[in-house]
Design an enzyme around this catalytic site. Structure first.
Site, PDB file in Angstrom:
ATOM      1  N   HIS A 270       0.862  -1.150   0.027  1.00  0.00           N
ATOM      2  CA  HIS A 270       0.031   0.132   0.179  1.00  0.00           C
ATOM      3  C   HIS A 270       0.810   1.195  -0.050  1.00  0.00           C
ATOM      4  O   HIS A 270       0.562   2.204   0.800  1.00  0.00           O
ATOM      5  CB  HIS A 270      -0.978  -0.093   1.147  1.00  0.00           C
ATOM      6  CG  HIS A 270      -1.933  -1.261   1.135  1.00  0.00           C
ATOM      7  ND1 HIS A 270      -3.158  -0.820   0.521  1.00  0.00           N
ATOM      8  CD2 HIS A 270      -1.971  -2.354   1.441  1.00  0.00           C
ATOM      9  CE1 HIS A 270      -4.203  -1.954   0.682  1.00  0.00           C
ATOM     10  NE2 HIS A 270      -3.160  -2.604   1.416  1.00  0.00           N
ATOM     11  N   ASP A 341       0.154  -5.011   5.986  1.00  0.00           N
ATOM     12  CA  ASP A 341      -1.052  -6.161   5.393  1.00  0.00           C
ATOM     13  C   ASP A 341      -0.904  -6.006   3.956  1.00  0.00           C
ATOM     14  O   ASP A 341      -0.258  -5.200   3.279  1.00  0.00           O
ATOM     15  CB  ASP A 341      -2.304  -5.166   5.790  1.00  0.00           C
ATOM     16  CG  ASP A 341      -2.432  -4.069   5.239  1.00  0.00           C
ATOM     17  OD1 ASP A 341      -1.683  -3.030   5.406  1.00  0.00           O
ATOM     18  OD2 ASP A 341      -3.926  -4.012   4.816  1.00  0.00           O
ATOM     19  N   GLU A 342      -1.486  -7.069   3.320  1.00  0.00           N
ATOM     20  CA  GLU A 342      -1.502  -7.240   1.953  1.00  0.00           C
ATOM     21  C   GLU A 342      -0.364  -7.011   1.193  1.00  0.00           C
ATOM     22  O   GLU A 342      -0.534  -6.243   0.142  1.00  0.00           O
ATOM     23  CB  GLU A 342      -2.886  -6.386   1.536  1.00  0.00           C
ATOM     24  CG  GLU A 342      -4.127  -6.782   1.984  1.00  0.00           C
ATOM     25  CD  GLU A 342      -5.359  -5.978   1.721  1.00  0.00           C
ATOM     26  OE1 GLU A 342      -6.246  -6.454   1.427  1.00  0.00           O
ATOM     27  OE2 GLU A 342      -5.134  -4.721   1.370  1.00  0.00           O
ATOM     28  N   VAL A 343       0.697  -7.352   1.428  1.00  0.00           N
ATOM     29  CA  VAL A 343       1.865  -7.479   0.717  1.00  0.00           C
ATOM     30  C   VAL A 343       1.736  -8.508  -0.547  1.00  0.00           C
ATOM     31  O   VAL A 343       1.361  -9.664  -0.210  1.00  0.00           O
ATOM     32  CB  VAL A 343       3.144  -7.816   1.431  1.00  0.00           C
ATOM     33  CG1 VAL A 343       4.420  -8.016   0.480  1.00  0.00           C
ATOM     34  CG2 VAL A 343       3.591  -6.847   2.462  1.00  0.00           C
ATOM     35  N   THR A 344       1.590  -8.024  -1.697  1.00  0.00           N
ATOM     36  CA  THR A 344       1.149  -9.071  -3.042  1.00  0.00           C
ATOM     37  C   THR A 344       2.615  -9.454  -3.564  1.00  0.00           C
ATOM     38  O   THR A 344       3.276  -8.653  -4.236  1.00  0.00           O
ATOM     39  CB  THR A 344       0.575  -7.853  -3.983  1.00  0.00           C
ATOM     40  OG1 THR A 344      -0.702  -7.237  -3.151  1.00  0.00           O
ATOM     41  CG2 THR A 344      -0.035  -8.770  -5.040  1.00  0.00           C
TER      42      THR A 344
END
Length: 529
Positions: A270, A341-344
Protein backbone atom coordinates in the site's frame (compact mmCIF):
# COMPACT_ATOMS: atom_id res chain seq x y z
CA UNK A 1 -68.67 -12.33 50.50
CA UNK A 2 -67.46 -9.34 52.50
CA UNK A 3 -65.59 -11.73 54.82
CA UNK A 4 -63.83 -13.29 51.86
CA UNK A 5 -62.78 -9.85 50.58
CA UNK A 6 -61.46 -8.94 54.02
CA UNK A 7 -59.49 -12.19 54.22
CA UNK A 8 -58.04 -11.59 50.74
CA UNK A 9 -57.00 -8.05 51.68
CA UNK A 10 -55.38 -9.32 54.87
CA UNK A 11 -53.44 -12.01 53.00
CA UNK A 12 -52.32 -9.44 50.38
CA UNK A 13 -51.21 -7.01 53.09
CA UNK A 14 -49.32 -9.77 54.92
CA UNK A 15 -47.59 -10.72 51.66
CA UNK A 16 -46.48 -7.14 51.03
CA UNK A 17 -45.22 -6.71 54.58
CA UNK A 18 -43.23 -9.95 54.48
CA UNK A 19 -41.50 -8.96 51.17
CA UNK A 20 -39.53 -5.71 51.63
CA UNK A 21 -39.91 -3.24 48.80
CA UNK A 22 -36.73 -2.44 46.88
CA UNK A 23 -35.34 1.01 47.60
CA UNK A 24 -33.76 1.31 44.16
CA UNK A 25 -34.93 0.31 40.73
CA UNK A 26 -32.66 -2.35 39.24
CA UNK A 27 -34.55 -2.82 35.99
CA UNK A 28 -32.49 -3.02 32.84
CA UNK A 29 -34.34 -0.12 31.20
CA UNK A 30 -34.96 3.31 32.74
CA UNK A 31 -37.02 6.24 31.41
CA UNK A 32 -33.72 8.00 30.66
CA UNK A 33 -30.71 5.87 29.80
CA UNK A 34 -26.98 6.13 29.39
CA UNK A 35 -25.06 4.79 26.37
CA UNK A 36 -22.97 2.74 26.68
CA UNK A 37 -24.88 1.01 29.45
CA UNK A 38 -22.97 1.32 32.73
CA UNK A 39 -21.65 -1.70 34.56
CA UNK A 40 -24.05 -0.94 37.39
CA UNK A 41 -26.74 1.74 37.58
CA UNK A 42 -29.60 2.08 40.03
CA UNK A 43 -32.37 4.68 40.32
CA UNK A 44 -34.24 5.10 43.61
CA UNK A 45 -37.98 4.51 43.55
CA UNK A 46 -40.20 6.33 42.98
CA UNK A 47 -38.19 7.52 39.96
CA UNK A 48 -37.62 11.25 40.23
CA UNK A 49 -35.89 14.18 38.60
CA UNK A 50 -35.07 17.71 39.73
CA UNK A 51 -34.46 20.99 37.90
CA UNK A 52 -30.91 22.15 37.32
CA UNK A 53 -30.18 25.43 39.05
CA UNK A 54 -29.29 28.41 36.88
CA UNK A 55 -26.19 28.76 39.06
CA UNK A 56 -25.20 25.11 38.69
CA UNK A 57 -21.47 24.50 38.50
CA UNK A 58 -19.01 21.61 38.32
CA UNK A 59 -16.42 21.77 41.07
CA UNK A 60 -13.05 20.03 40.85
CA UNK A 61 -10.46 19.31 43.50
CA UNK A 62 -7.42 21.46 44.10
CA UNK A 63 -4.55 20.84 41.71
CA UNK A 64 -6.79 19.70 38.88
CA UNK A 65 -5.12 18.90 35.58
CA UNK A 66 -5.75 21.29 32.68
CA UNK A 67 -7.55 18.48 30.85
CA UNK A 68 -9.98 18.02 33.72
CA UNK A 69 -10.52 21.78 34.01
CA UNK A 70 -11.38 22.02 30.30
CA UNK A 71 -13.64 18.97 30.60
CA UNK A 72 -15.63 20.49 33.47
CA UNK A 73 -16.04 23.71 31.52
CA UNK A 74 -17.08 21.81 28.39
CA UNK A 75 -19.67 19.69 30.18
CA UNK A 76 -21.08 22.68 32.04
CA UNK A 77 -21.65 24.38 28.69
CA UNK A 78 -23.03 21.16 27.19
CA UNK A 79 -25.49 20.77 30.04
CA UNK A 80 -26.97 24.24 29.65
CA UNK A 81 -27.02 23.91 25.86
CA UNK A 82 -28.87 20.58 26.09
CA UNK A 83 -31.93 20.48 23.85
CA UNK A 84 -32.63 16.75 24.12
CA UNK A 85 -36.28 15.89 24.57
CA UNK A 86 -36.85 12.14 24.93
CA UNK A 87 -39.00 10.60 22.21
CA UNK A 88 -41.06 9.00 24.98
CA UNK A 89 -41.67 11.41 27.86
CA UNK A 90 -39.98 10.02 31.01
CA UNK A 91 -42.40 8.74 33.63
CA UNK A 92 -40.70 10.38 36.62
CA UNK A 93 -41.78 12.58 39.48
CA UNK A 94 -40.71 16.21 39.34
CA UNK A 95 -41.62 18.09 42.49
CA UNK A 96 -42.65 21.66 41.71
CA UNK A 97 -40.85 24.16 43.89
CA UNK A 98 -38.49 21.49 45.24
CA UNK A 99 -34.70 21.59 45.43
CA UNK A 100 -32.62 22.17 42.32
CA UNK A 101 -29.30 20.61 41.45
CA UNK A 102 -26.69 23.10 42.60
CA UNK A 103 -23.37 21.42 41.91
CA UNK A 104 -21.42 18.41 40.75
CA UNK A 105 -18.19 17.71 42.63
CA UNK A 106 -15.46 15.77 40.84
CA UNK A 107 -12.84 13.97 42.89
CA UNK A 108 -9.89 12.21 41.22
CA UNK A 109 -7.56 9.78 42.98
CA UNK A 110 -4.62 10.09 40.58
CA UNK A 111 -4.43 13.40 38.74
CA UNK A 112 -1.11 12.59 37.10
CA UNK A 113 -1.94 9.23 35.48
CA UNK A 114 -1.04 9.54 31.79
CA UNK A 115 -3.45 8.69 29.00
CA UNK A 116 -2.02 5.37 27.87
CA UNK A 117 -2.85 1.75 27.23
CA UNK A 118 -4.43 0.18 30.32
CA UNK A 119 -5.10 3.40 32.26
CA UNK A 120 -7.74 3.02 34.99
CA UNK A 121 -11.10 4.27 33.66
CA UNK A 122 -13.31 3.39 36.64
CA UNK A 123 -15.60 5.94 38.28
CA UNK A 124 -18.66 6.32 40.48
CA UNK A 125 -21.45 8.86 40.09
CA UNK A 126 -24.18 9.75 42.57
CA UNK A 127 -26.93 12.34 42.18
CA UNK A 128 -28.70 12.99 45.48
CA UNK A 129 -32.24 14.38 45.97
CA UNK A 130 -30.68 17.07 48.17
CA UNK A 131 -29.33 18.89 45.12
CA UNK A 132 -25.74 17.64 45.24
CA UNK A 133 -23.97 15.28 42.86
CA UNK A 134 -20.52 13.68 43.03
CA UNK A 135 -18.13 11.87 40.72
CA UNK A 136 -15.34 9.84 42.27
CA UNK A 137 -12.87 8.71 39.64
CA UNK A 138 -9.58 6.84 39.55
CA UNK A 139 -8.03 9.16 36.93
CA UNK A 140 -8.77 12.30 34.96
CA UNK A 141 -9.74 10.14 31.99
CA UNK A 142 -12.18 8.16 34.12
CA UNK A 143 -13.67 11.41 35.40
CA UNK A 144 -14.42 12.39 31.79
CA UNK A 145 -16.48 9.22 31.43
CA UNK A 146 -18.36 10.15 34.59
CA UNK A 147 -19.08 13.62 33.23
CA UNK A 148 -20.44 12.11 30.02
CA UNK A 149 -22.69 9.78 32.00
CA UNK A 150 -23.94 12.72 34.04
CA UNK A 151 -24.70 14.70 30.86
CA UNK A 152 -26.83 11.88 29.50
CA UNK A 153 -29.00 11.88 32.61
CA UNK A 154 -30.26 15.39 31.77
CA UNK A 155 -33.08 16.37 29.43
CA UNK A 156 -35.60 19.11 28.68
CA UNK A 157 -39.03 18.86 30.28
CA UNK A 158 -42.47 19.84 28.98
CA UNK A 159 -41.92 23.53 29.50
CA UNK A 160 -38.34 23.47 28.31
CA UNK A 161 -36.92 23.30 31.83
CA UNK A 162 -33.60 21.49 32.27
CA UNK A 163 -34.07 18.35 34.37
CA UNK A 164 -31.69 15.73 35.70
CA UNK A 165 -32.38 12.32 37.18
CA UNK A 166 -32.01 12.18 40.95
CA UNK A 167 -31.54 9.29 43.33
CA UNK A 168 -29.17 7.72 40.78
CA UNK A 169 -26.03 5.80 41.58
CA UNK A 170 -23.58 4.52 38.94
CA UNK A 171 -20.56 2.27 39.43
CA UNK A 172 -18.78 1.90 36.13
CA UNK A 173 -15.66 0.63 34.39
CA UNK A 174 -14.93 -0.88 30.99
CA UNK A 175 -14.89 -4.57 30.19
CA UNK A 176 -12.17 -4.07 27.55
CA UNK A 177 -9.42 -1.46 27.72
CA UNK A 178 -9.14 -0.85 23.94
CA UNK A 179 -12.28 0.51 22.26
CA UNK A 180 -11.28 2.01 18.98
CA UNK A 181 -12.22 3.42 15.61
CA UNK A 182 -9.98 3.20 12.54
CA UNK A 183 -10.42 5.94 9.94
CA UNK A 184 -8.69 5.74 6.56
CA UNK A 185 -7.53 9.16 5.32
CA UNK A 186 -5.21 7.71 2.67
CA UNK A 187 -7.93 6.91 0.16
CA UNK A 188 -10.09 9.91 1.04
CA UNK A 189 -8.98 13.15 2.62
CA UNK A 190 -11.14 14.30 5.54
CA UNK A 191 -10.97 17.91 6.72
CA UNK A 192 -9.67 18.38 10.24
CA UNK A 193 -13.05 19.59 11.48
CA UNK A 194 -14.65 16.28 10.52
CA UNK A 195 -11.93 14.33 12.30
CA UNK A 196 -12.44 16.44 15.42
CA UNK A 197 -16.20 15.85 15.35
CA UNK A 198 -15.60 12.13 15.02
CA UNK A 199 -13.22 12.07 17.99
CA UNK A 200 -15.67 14.13 20.06
CA UNK A 201 -18.43 11.61 19.31
CA UNK A 202 -16.09 8.76 20.15
CA UNK A 203 -15.56 10.25 23.60
CA UNK A 204 -19.31 10.57 24.09
CA UNK A 205 -19.54 6.84 23.36
CA UNK A 206 -16.67 6.13 25.80
CA UNK A 207 -14.40 4.97 22.98
CA UNK A 208 -10.77 5.71 23.73
CA UNK A 209 -8.55 4.99 20.69
CA UNK A 210 -8.58 6.84 17.37
CA UNK A 211 -6.56 4.64 15.02
CA UNK A 212 -5.53 7.03 12.27
CA UNK A 213 -4.74 5.13 9.06
CA UNK A 214 -3.03 8.15 7.57
CA UNK A 215 -1.53 6.94 4.29
CA UNK A 216 -2.21 4.34 1.63
CA UNK A 217 -1.50 3.59 -2.02
CA UNK A 218 -3.79 6.36 -3.19
CA UNK A 219 -2.31 9.29 -1.26
CA UNK A 220 0.27 10.39 1.31
CA UNK A 221 -1.52 13.34 2.95
CA UNK A 222 0.69 14.10 5.96
CA UNK A 223 3.52 16.63 5.85
CA UNK A 224 6.68 15.32 7.54
CA UNK A 225 9.62 17.61 8.39
CA UNK A 226 12.24 15.05 7.37
CA UNK A 227 10.47 13.88 4.22
CA UNK A 228 8.51 16.81 2.78
CA UNK A 229 8.50 15.37 -0.74
CA UNK A 230 6.23 12.50 0.26
CA UNK A 231 3.26 14.83 0.80
CA UNK A 232 4.42 17.19 -1.96
CA UNK A 233 4.27 14.39 -4.52
CA UNK A 234 1.86 12.00 -2.84
CA UNK A 235 -1.07 14.08 -1.53
CA UNK A 236 -4.17 14.67 -3.65
CA UNK A 237 -3.54 18.42 -3.57
CA UNK A 238 -2.11 21.28 -1.55
CA UNK A 239 -5.37 21.71 0.31
CA UNK A 240 -5.55 18.00 1.15
CA UNK A 241 -2.63 17.65 3.50
CA UNK A 242 -2.30 17.43 7.26
CA UNK A 243 0.33 19.86 8.52
CA UNK A 244 2.35 19.52 11.70
CA UNK A 245 -0.02 22.11 13.17
CA UNK A 246 -3.04 20.05 12.13
CA UNK A 247 -1.62 16.95 13.79
CA UNK A 248 -0.94 18.83 17.01
CA UNK A 249 -4.50 20.19 16.97
CA UNK A 250 -5.99 16.73 16.48
CA UNK A 251 -3.81 15.10 19.12
CA UNK A 252 -4.53 17.81 21.70
CA UNK A 253 -8.24 17.75 20.96
CA UNK A 254 -8.30 13.98 21.37
CA UNK A 255 -6.32 14.19 24.60
CA UNK A 256 -8.85 16.67 26.00
CA UNK A 257 -11.52 14.02 25.36
CA UNK A 258 -9.55 11.10 26.80
CA UNK A 259 -8.92 9.60 23.36
CA UNK A 260 -5.52 8.28 22.30
CA UNK A 261 -4.41 8.80 18.69
CA UNK A 262 -2.52 5.82 17.27
CA UNK A 263 -0.87 6.76 13.94
CA UNK A 264 -0.42 4.30 11.08
CA UNK A 265 1.84 4.66 8.06
CA UNK A 266 1.09 1.56 6.00
CA UNK A 267 4.14 -0.25 4.60
CA UNK A 268 5.67 -2.10 2.81
CA UNK A 269 2.45 -2.76 0.88
CA UNK A 270 0.00 0.00 0.00
CA UNK A 271 2.84 2.42 -0.75
CA UNK A 272 2.25 3.44 -4.36
CA UNK A 273 1.85 7.04 -3.13
CA UNK A 274 5.54 7.06 -2.12
CA UNK A 275 6.71 6.54 -5.70
CA UNK A 276 6.37 10.18 -6.74
CA UNK A 277 9.04 11.14 -4.22
CA UNK A 278 11.14 7.97 -4.26
CA UNK A 279 10.57 5.86 -7.39
CA UNK A 280 13.70 3.80 -6.69
CA UNK A 281 12.23 2.52 -3.40
CA UNK A 282 8.89 1.35 -4.81
CA UNK A 283 8.38 -1.77 -6.91
CA UNK A 284 5.74 -2.03 -9.69
CA UNK A 285 4.51 1.53 -9.13
CA UNK A 286 2.09 2.94 -11.67
CA UNK A 287 1.34 -0.38 -13.33
CA UNK A 288 -2.17 -1.70 -13.90
CA UNK A 289 -3.03 -3.57 -10.75
CA UNK A 290 -4.65 -6.61 -12.40
CA UNK A 291 -2.72 -7.39 -15.61
CA UNK A 292 -4.48 -10.71 -16.12
CA UNK A 293 -8.09 -10.38 -15.06
CA UNK A 294 -8.58 -14.14 -15.32
CA UNK A 295 -5.79 -14.92 -12.83
CA UNK A 296 -6.17 -13.25 -9.45
CA UNK A 297 -2.82 -14.65 -8.35
CA UNK A 298 -0.92 -12.45 -10.80
CA UNK A 299 -2.30 -9.17 -9.44
CA UNK A 300 0.17 -6.47 -8.49
CA UNK A 301 -1.93 -5.11 -5.62
CA UNK A 302 -5.01 -6.01 -3.60
CA UNK A 303 -6.75 -3.07 -5.28
CA UNK A 304 -5.76 -0.08 -7.43
CA UNK A 305 -3.08 1.26 -7.31
CA UNK A 306 -0.01 -0.87 -7.40
CA UNK A 307 3.29 -0.27 -5.67
CA UNK A 308 5.04 -1.51 -2.57
CA UNK A 309 8.42 -0.89 -0.96
CA UNK A 310 11.46 -2.80 -2.15
CA UNK A 311 13.23 -4.34 0.88
CA UNK A 312 16.46 -4.72 -1.12
CA UNK A 313 16.77 -0.98 -1.79
CA UNK A 314 18.83 0.92 0.85
CA UNK A 315 16.79 4.09 0.24
CA UNK A 316 13.73 2.26 1.56
CA UNK A 317 15.15 2.00 5.06
CA UNK A 318 16.45 5.56 5.07
CA UNK A 319 13.00 6.92 4.25
CA UNK A 320 11.19 4.59 6.63
CA UNK A 321 13.53 5.55 9.49
CA UNK A 322 12.88 9.23 8.87
CA UNK A 323 9.13 8.66 8.76
CA UNK A 324 9.12 6.74 12.03
CA UNK A 325 11.26 9.39 13.74
CA UNK A 326 8.92 12.16 12.58
CA UNK A 327 5.69 10.34 13.39
CA UNK A 328 6.79 9.24 16.86
CA UNK A 329 7.83 12.80 17.68
CA UNK A 330 4.56 14.27 16.40
CA UNK A 331 2.36 11.78 18.27
CA UNK A 332 2.84 11.30 22.04
CA UNK A 333 1.13 7.90 21.84
CA UNK A 334 3.23 4.93 22.95
CA UNK A 335 2.15 2.79 19.99
CA UNK A 336 2.96 3.15 16.30
CA UNK A 337 1.15 1.06 13.67
CA UNK A 338 3.53 -0.05 10.92
CA UNK A 339 0.92 -1.60 8.61
CA UNK A 340 2.37 -4.71 6.90
CA UNK A 341 -0.92 -5.93 5.48
CA UNK A 342 -1.67 -7.23 1.96
CA UNK A 343 1.86 -7.53 0.63
CA UNK A 344 1.34 -8.88 -2.89
CA UNK A 345 3.90 -11.36 -4.28
CA UNK A 346 3.10 -10.43 -7.88
CA UNK A 347 4.43 -6.89 -7.37
CA UNK A 348 7.79 -7.97 -6.03
CA UNK A 349 8.10 -10.64 -8.71
CA UNK A 350 8.10 -7.91 -11.39
CA UNK A 351 11.07 -6.10 -9.85
CA UNK A 352 14.45 -6.93 -11.52
CA UNK A 353 16.47 -6.63 -8.29
CA UNK A 354 14.10 -8.93 -6.45
CA UNK A 355 14.08 -11.39 -9.34
CA UNK A 356 17.87 -11.52 -9.15
CA UNK A 357 17.71 -12.16 -5.39
CA UNK A 358 15.24 -15.02 -5.87
CA UNK A 359 17.49 -16.58 -8.52
CA UNK A 360 20.15 -16.79 -5.82
CA UNK A 361 17.80 -18.84 -3.65
CA UNK A 362 15.91 -16.11 -1.84
CA UNK A 363 12.16 -16.40 -1.19
CA UNK A 364 9.37 -13.87 -0.92
CA UNK A 365 8.81 -14.88 2.70
CA UNK A 366 12.43 -14.14 3.51
CA UNK A 367 12.07 -10.83 1.74
CA UNK A 368 9.15 -9.80 3.91
CA UNK A 369 11.02 -11.01 6.97
CA UNK A 370 13.82 -8.56 6.17
CA UNK A 371 11.34 -5.71 6.45
CA UNK A 372 9.19 -6.91 9.36
CA UNK A 373 10.90 -8.58 12.35
CA UNK A 374 8.49 -8.43 15.25
CA UNK A 375 6.16 -10.65 17.31
CA UNK A 376 3.13 -9.78 19.45
CA UNK A 377 0.87 -11.66 21.75
CA UNK A 378 -1.98 -9.41 22.86
CA UNK A 379 -4.77 -9.01 20.31
CA UNK A 380 -7.07 -6.22 19.15
CA UNK A 381 -10.03 -7.54 17.17
CA UNK A 382 -11.19 -5.85 13.97
CA UNK A 383 -13.06 -8.53 12.06
CA UNK A 384 -14.18 -7.75 8.50
CA UNK A 385 -17.20 -9.96 9.15
CA UNK A 386 -18.45 -7.78 12.00
CA UNK A 387 -16.54 -4.51 12.37
CA UNK A 388 -15.89 -3.18 8.84
CA UNK A 389 -18.31 -0.29 8.41
CA UNK A 390 -17.67 0.17 4.68
CA UNK A 391 -18.90 -3.32 3.73
CA UNK A 392 -22.06 -3.80 1.71
CA UNK A 393 -21.81 -0.68 -0.43
CA UNK A 394 -20.66 -2.50 -3.55
CA UNK A 395 -17.20 -1.95 -4.98
CA UNK A 396 -15.37 1.01 -6.50
CA UNK A 397 -13.65 -0.71 -9.44
CA UNK A 398 -15.05 0.03 -12.89
CA UNK A 399 -15.68 -2.08 -15.99
CA UNK A 400 -16.87 -5.08 -13.99
CA UNK A 401 -18.58 -7.58 -16.29
CA UNK A 402 -20.33 -9.29 -13.39
CA UNK A 403 -23.05 -6.67 -13.73
CA UNK A 404 -23.83 -7.94 -17.22
CA UNK A 405 -25.81 -10.61 -15.38
CA UNK A 406 -28.87 -8.98 -13.87
CA UNK A 407 -29.04 -11.76 -11.27
CA UNK A 408 -25.47 -11.18 -10.08
CA UNK A 409 -26.45 -9.47 -6.81
CA UNK A 410 -29.22 -11.85 -5.90
CA UNK A 411 -28.59 -13.36 -2.46
CA UNK A 412 -24.88 -12.57 -2.68
CA UNK A 413 -22.56 -9.98 -1.24
CA UNK A 414 -23.90 -7.24 -3.50
CA UNK A 415 -20.55 -6.70 -5.17
CA UNK A 416 -18.73 -6.01 -1.90
CA UNK A 417 -15.91 -8.39 -0.96
CA UNK A 418 -16.86 -8.18 2.71
CA UNK A 419 -20.62 -7.84 2.24
CA UNK A 420 -23.28 -7.82 3.36
CA UNK A 421 -23.73 -4.50 5.17
CA UNK A 422 -22.86 -4.78 8.86
CA UNK A 423 -26.01 -3.79 10.74
CA UNK A 424 -25.79 -2.38 14.24
CA UNK A 425 -27.28 -5.65 15.51
CA UNK A 426 -24.45 -7.65 13.93
CA UNK A 427 -21.87 -5.31 15.41
CA UNK A 428 -23.53 -5.45 18.83
CA UNK A 429 -23.96 -9.22 18.80
CA UNK A 430 -20.28 -9.94 18.19
CA UNK A 431 -18.29 -11.52 21.00
CA UNK A 432 -14.63 -10.62 20.43
CA UNK A 433 -13.45 -13.57 22.55
CA UNK A 434 -15.75 -16.11 20.89
CA UNK A 435 -14.27 -19.60 20.69
CA UNK A 436 -11.25 -18.78 22.85
CA UNK A 437 -10.18 -20.49 26.02
CA UNK A 438 -10.19 -18.50 29.23
CA UNK A 439 -6.44 -18.01 28.99
CA UNK A 440 -6.61 -16.96 25.34
CA UNK A 441 -9.47 -14.56 26.05
CA UNK A 442 -7.27 -12.69 28.55
CA UNK A 443 -5.02 -11.69 25.65
CA UNK A 444 -7.86 -9.89 23.83
CA UNK A 445 -7.60 -6.30 25.01
CA UNK A 446 -10.46 -4.94 22.88
CA UNK A 447 -11.54 -4.15 19.36
CA UNK A 448 -11.89 -1.56 16.63
CA UNK A 449 -14.54 -0.77 14.08
CA UNK A 450 -12.97 0.31 10.80
CA UNK A 451 -14.07 2.67 8.06
CA UNK A 452 -12.11 2.15 4.86
CA UNK A 453 -12.95 5.04 2.57
CA UNK A 454 -12.90 3.96 -1.06
CA UNK A 455 -16.58 4.99 -1.10
CA UNK A 456 -16.86 7.43 1.78
CA UNK A 457 -16.03 11.07 2.32
CA UNK A 458 -17.08 13.84 4.71
CA UNK A 459 -20.62 13.98 3.30
CA UNK A 460 -21.43 10.47 4.58
CA UNK A 461 -18.88 10.13 7.39
CA UNK A 462 -21.25 10.42 10.35
CA UNK A 463 -23.88 8.07 8.97
CA UNK A 464 -21.32 5.40 8.03
CA UNK A 465 -19.93 5.38 11.57
CA UNK A 466 -22.83 6.21 13.90
CA UNK A 467 -24.68 4.61 15.55
CA UNK A 468 -23.08 1.32 14.45
CA UNK A 469 -19.83 2.22 16.23
CA UNK A 470 -21.96 2.96 19.29
CA UNK A 471 -23.04 -0.68 19.24
CA UNK A 472 -19.44 -1.83 19.51
CA UNK A 473 -18.77 0.79 22.17
CA UNK A 474 -21.39 -0.70 24.50
CA UNK A 475 -20.45 -4.31 23.77
CA UNK A 476 -16.84 -3.58 24.72
CA UNK A 477 -17.70 -1.31 27.66
CA UNK A 478 -20.23 -3.39 29.59
CA UNK A 479 -20.82 -6.40 27.36
CA UNK A 480 -23.74 -7.43 25.17
CA UNK A 481 -25.43 -9.76 27.64
CA UNK A 482 -27.75 -9.21 30.60
CA UNK A 483 -27.26 -10.56 34.11
CA UNK A 484 -28.69 -13.93 33.09
CA UNK A 485 -26.24 -14.28 30.22
CA UNK A 486 -28.72 -13.64 27.41
CA UNK A 487 -27.87 -11.31 24.53
CA UNK A 488 -29.53 -7.97 25.22
CA UNK A 489 -29.76 -6.51 21.70
CA UNK A 490 -33.58 -6.61 21.95
CA UNK A 491 -33.77 -4.18 24.88
CA UNK A 492 -30.85 -2.24 23.43
CA UNK A 493 -32.93 -1.21 20.41
CA UNK A 494 -34.98 1.45 22.18
CA UNK A 495 -31.94 2.69 24.10
CA UNK A 496 -29.88 3.02 20.93
CA UNK A 497 -32.73 4.87 19.20
CA UNK A 498 -32.76 7.35 22.09
CA UNK A 499 -28.97 7.71 22.03
CA UNK A 500 -28.96 8.26 18.28
CA UNK A 501 -31.63 10.93 18.80
CA UNK A 502 -29.45 12.66 21.41
CA UNK A 503 -26.35 12.44 19.16
CA UNK A 504 -28.26 14.10 16.33
CA UNK A 505 -29.18 16.89 18.72
CA UNK A 506 -25.47 17.34 19.39
CA UNK A 507 -24.76 17.83 15.70
CA UNK A 508 -23.86 14.28 14.67
CA UNK A 509 -25.64 13.11 11.51
CA UNK A 510 -26.08 9.54 12.73
CA UNK A 511 -28.35 7.31 10.66
CA UNK A 512 -31.70 6.11 12.10
CA UNK A 513 -32.23 2.48 13.04
CA UNK A 514 -36.06 2.46 13.19
CA UNK A 515 -39.07 4.66 12.45
CA UNK A 516 -40.12 6.73 15.47
CA UNK A 517 -43.40 4.80 15.37
CA UNK A 518 -41.54 1.81 16.80
CA UNK A 519 -40.06 3.77 19.70
CA UNK A 520 -43.41 5.20 20.71
CA UNK A 521 -45.02 1.75 20.66
CA UNK A 522 -42.66 -0.47 22.65
CA UNK A 523 -42.49 -4.04 21.41
CA UNK A 524 -44.67 -3.54 18.34
CA UNK A 525 -41.68 -3.72 15.96
CA UNK A 526 -40.11 -6.75 17.63
CA UNK A 527 -39.91 -9.99 15.69
CA UNK A 528 -40.75 -11.98 18.82
CA UNK A 529 -42.72 -10.63 21.79
Amino acid sequence: MAAKKGLLAAVLLLSLLSSPLPSRAQASVFPVNVWPKPTSMSWAEPLAAMPVSASFRIVGTSGDSPYLVSATQRYTALLFAERYRPIVRPAVNVTAGGPALQSLTVSVSDLSAPLQDGVDESYELEILPTGVATITAATVWAAMHGLETFSQLAWRGRQGELLVATGVRVEDKPLYQHRGLMLDTGRTYFPVVDILRTIDTMAANKMNVFHWHITDSQSFPIELPSEPMLAEMGAYGEDMRYTVKDVKRIVEFAMSRGVRVVPEIDAPGHTASWAGAYPEAVSCAGKFWLPDASDWGTRLAAEPGSGQLNPLEPKTYEVVANIIDDITSMFPEGFYHAGADEVTPGCWETDPSIQADMEKGGTLSQLLERYVRAAGYRAIVSSASFYYLDCGHGDFVGNNSVYDDQRSDYKTDGGSWCGPFKTWQRVYDYDVAYGLTAEEAKLVIGGEVALWTEQADATVLDARIWPRASAMAEALWSGNRDASGRKRYAEATDRLTDWRHRMVGRGVRAEPIQPLWCRTRPGMCDLVR
